[in-house]
Design an enzyme around this catalytic site. Structure first.
Site, PDB file in Angstrom:
ATOM      1  N   CYS A  95       4.276  -9.855  11.664  1.00  0.00           N
ATOM      2  CA  CYS A  95       3.924  -8.997  10.525  1.00  0.00           C
ATOM      3  C   CYS A  95       2.478  -8.539  10.684  1.00  0.00           C
ATOM      4  CB  CYS A  95       4.084  -9.785   9.225  1.00  0.00           C
ATOM      5  SG  CYS A  95       3.703  -8.845   7.730  1.00  0.00           S
ATOM      6  N   GLU A 138      10.833  -5.687   5.548  1.00  0.00           N
ATOM      7  CA  GLU A 138      10.017  -4.777   4.725  1.00  0.00           C
ATOM      8  C   GLU A 138      10.434  -4.815   3.257  1.00  0.00           C
ATOM      9  OE1 GLU A 138       7.409  -3.918   6.043  1.00  0.00           O
ATOM     10  OE2 GLU A 138       7.971  -4.161   8.138  1.00  0.00           O
TER      11      GLU A 138
HETATM   12  C1  QAP Z   1       8.176  -6.212  10.755  1.00  0.00           C
HETATM   13  O1  QAP Z   1       6.267  -6.035  12.043  1.00  0.00           O
HETATM   14  C2  QAP Z   1       9.187  -6.773  11.704  1.00  0.00           C
HETATM   15  O2  QAP Z   1       0.983 -10.087  14.903  1.00  0.00           O
HETATM   16  C3  QAP Z   1       7.208  -5.252  11.395  1.00  0.00           C
HETATM   17  O3  QAP Z   1      -0.885  -8.866  16.385  1.00  0.00           O
HETATM   18  C4  QAP Z   1       8.860  -7.753  12.614  1.00  0.00           C
HETATM   19  O4  QAP Z   1       5.328  -4.252  12.974  1.00  0.00           O
HETATM   20  C5  QAP Z   1      10.455  -6.319  11.668  1.00  0.00           C
HETATM   21  C6  QAP Z   1       2.264  -6.667  14.803  1.00  0.00           C
HETATM   22  C7  QAP Z   1       9.821  -8.274  13.466  1.00  0.00           C
HETATM   23  C8  QAP Z   1      11.409  -6.837  12.520  1.00  0.00           C
HETATM   24  C9  QAP Z   1      11.096  -7.805  13.421  1.00  0.00           C
HETATM   25  C10 QAP Z   1       2.151  -8.027  14.586  1.00  0.00           C
HETATM   26  C11 QAP Z   1       1.302  -6.055  15.559  1.00  0.00           C
HETATM   27  C12 QAP Z   1       3.349  -5.864  14.244  1.00  0.00           C
HETATM   28  C13 QAP Z   1       1.098  -8.748  15.120  1.00  0.00           C
HETATM   29  C14 QAP Z   1       5.319  -5.446  12.832  1.00  0.00           C
HETATM   30  C15 QAP Z   1       0.125  -8.112  15.886  1.00  0.00           C
HETATM   31  C16 QAP Z   1       0.234  -6.753  16.098  1.00  0.00           C
HETATM   32  C17 QAP Z   1       4.300  -6.343  13.431  1.00  0.00           C
HETATM   33 CO    CO Z   2       5.481  -7.585   7.269  1.00  0.00          CO
END
Ligand code: QAP
Ligand code: CO
Length: 173
Positions: A95, A138
């Site tokens: 996240c 989300e």
């Molecule tokens: C939510 O998450 C999600 O720790 C979106 O250092 C996650 O965009 C949906 C991100 C998994 C489905 C599966 C996280 C970027 C991005 C980090 C994200 C980071 C850089 C997370």
């Molecule tokens: Co999130």
């Protein structure tokens, strides 16, 4: 409009978001700014509360099989509701509001979601795979829930320990 990502343990992430009634230029400006900061931050999904707006707004941009994150794959969801759900799946989630921490989370495998687009038109999506997981992640934000809130007691303790360690590291540098 310049947005910043709200990070854990900020209390705003626990707020319950409110339904959008006006599909106006302000909403469009928020959506456009959310897209910019999501891409800039290497994200695939973002909810409005993660940039400080407690509104039922989220965006998703899932990469294709080649790993390309195309602009035409952008999905904007306003006032989403899950109409039906089936099965169970597990995915290692992260996240933007909980940087550098990833854990396996159990979600519904497939979902059908009713929502509105930026102009207030009613839409339905049948989702599976990463898109299904991302929508559920989300939509949890709209109810003030983070993926770390879904961890077992022992995994949550592991997170808190890791989080404290990273905070101390940040202070030193
Ligand atoms: C939510 O998450 C999600 O720790 C979106 O250092 C996650 O965009 C949906 C991100 C998994 C489905 C599966 C996280 C970027 C991005 C980090 C994200 C980071 C850089 C997370
Ligand atoms: Co999130």
């Amino acid at each position: 409009m310049k947005l910043i990502i709200v990070e854990y343990p900020d209390k705003r992430l626990k707020e319950k978001s409110i339904r959008v009634e006006k599909f106006d230029a302000n909403l469009h400006e928020l959506l456009d700014a959310m897209y910019r900061i999501m891409i800039e931050s290497n994200g695939i999904g973002l909810a409005a509360i993660q940039v400080g707006y407690a509104k039922e707004v989220l965006i998703l941009n899932i990469p294709n099989e080649e790993g390309e994150q195309l602009n035409d794959a952008l999905i904007e969801m306003i006032n989403p509701l899950i109409a039906s759900k089936n099965g169970q799946t597990s995915y290692q989630e992260g996240c933007l509001s909980v940087p550098s921490f990833y854990e396996d989370i159990i979600r519904h495998e497939t979902i059908s979601v009713n929502y509105q687009d930026r102009d207030g038109n009613t839409k339905t999506i049948d989702a599976e795979g990463l898109l299904s997981v991302a929508i559920q992640h989300e939509m949890d934000h709209l109810n003030g829930i983070l993926f770390i809130d879904k961890l077992s007691y022992s995994r949550r303790k592991k997170f808190e320990k890791e989080f404290k360690r990273v905070q101390k590291e940040k202070k030193r540098s």
